[in-house]
Design a protein around this motif. Structure first.
Motif, mmCIF file in Angstrom:
data_model
loop_
_atom_site.group_PDB
_atom_site.id
_atom_site.type_symbol
_atom_site.label_atom_id
_atom_site.label_comp_id
_atom_site.label_asym_id
_atom_site.label_seq_id
_atom_site.Cartn_x
_atom_site.Cartn_y
_atom_site.Cartn_z
ATOM 1 N N PHE A 63 0.820 -1.206 0.000
ATOM 2 C CA PHE A 63 0.000 0.000 0.000
ATOM 3 C C PHE A 63 0.856 1.259 0.000
ATOM 4 O O PHE A 63 0.630 2.182 -0.787
ATOM 5 C CB PHE A 63 -0.930 0.011 1.213
ATOM 6 N N VAL A 64 1.849 1.319 0.889
ATOM 7 C CA VAL A 64 2.646 2.535 1.053
ATOM 8 C C VAL A 64 3.451 2.850 -0.202
ATOM 9 O O VAL A 64 3.516 4.004 -0.630
ATOM 10 C CB VAL A 64 3.567 2.420 2.288
ATOM 11 N N SER A 65 4.063 1.845 -0.812
ATOM 12 C CA SER A 65 4.875 2.120 -2.003
ATOM 13 C C SER A 65 4.013 2.621 -3.157
ATOM 14 O O SER A 65 4.412 3.522 -3.881
ATOM 15 C CB SER A 65 5.675 0.887 -2.408
ATOM 16 N N ALA A 66 2.822 2.072 -3.309
ATOM 17 C CA ALA A 66 1.928 2.555 -4.360
ATOM 18 C C ALA A 66 1.413 3.958 -4.031
ATOM 19 O O ALA A 66 1.307 4.816 -4.917
ATOM 20 C CB ALA A 66 0.760 1.602 -4.534
ATOM 21 N N VAL A 72 3.728 11.206 -5.718
ATOM 22 C CA VAL A 72 4.780 11.809 -6.541
ATOM 23 C C VAL A 72 4.236 12.178 -7.913
ATOM 24 O O VAL A 72 4.528 13.255 -8.449
ATOM 25 C CB VAL A 72 5.997 10.861 -6.645
ATOM 26 N N LYS A 73 3.423 11.317 -8.498
ATOM 27 C CA LYS A 73 2.850 11.606 -9.812
ATOM 28 C C LYS A 73 1.935 12.832 -9.760
ATOM 29 O O LYS A 73 1.975 13.689 -10.646
ATOM 30 C CB LYS A 73 2.073 10.386 -10.330
ATOM 31 N N VAL A 74 1.117 12.926 -8.710
ATOM 32 C CA VAL A 74 0.243 14.091 -8.559
ATOM 33 C C VAL A 74 1.076 15.363 -8.424
ATOM 34 O O VAL A 74 0.766 16.395 -9.026
ATOM 35 C CB VAL A 74 -0.701 13.915 -7.346
ATOM 36 N N GLN A 75 2.147 15.288 -7.652
ATOM 37 C CA GLN A 75 3.007 16.463 -7.495
ATOM 38 C C GLN A 75 3.684 16.833 -8.811
ATOM 39 O O GLN A 75 3.832 18.020 -9.120
ATOM 40 C CB GLN A 75 4.058 16.220 -6.404
#
Length: 85
Positions: A63-66, A72-75
């Motif tokens: 869960f955490v890695s995803a 990061v993608k949103v940022q």
């Protein structure tokens, strides 16, 4: 944390089959693969890992890695949008 859980699983609760610690090389391989979200599984699953390691270690890392990847993608998208203004 995942590495420590796998190395000390013989001493931890929720290990009804009484499985011993996982070998250091297999532990490192599995811990790194789950932390980096590659999930290259080279272990015997339920015949190698106890319930606590699977729940508190591997499931949490899945869960955490995803979640970190999505954040990061949103940022990246936000910074690309605001940089173009």
């Amino acid at each position: 944390c995942v590495y420590a859980l796998m190395r000390f699983q013989g001493l931890l609760p929720l290990n009804p089959a009484g499985m011993s610690a996982v070998a250091p090389d297999l532990t490192f391989n599995t811990a790194v693969s789950f932390v980096t979200n590659t999930n290259w599984q080279n272990y015997g699953g339920e015949s190698t890992l106890g319930h606590l390691v699977q729940m508190a270690g591997l499931a949490v890392q899945n869960f955490v890695s995803a979640a970190v990847g999505m954040a990061v993608k949103v940022q990246n998208i936000r910074s690309a949008f605001f940089a173009s203004r």
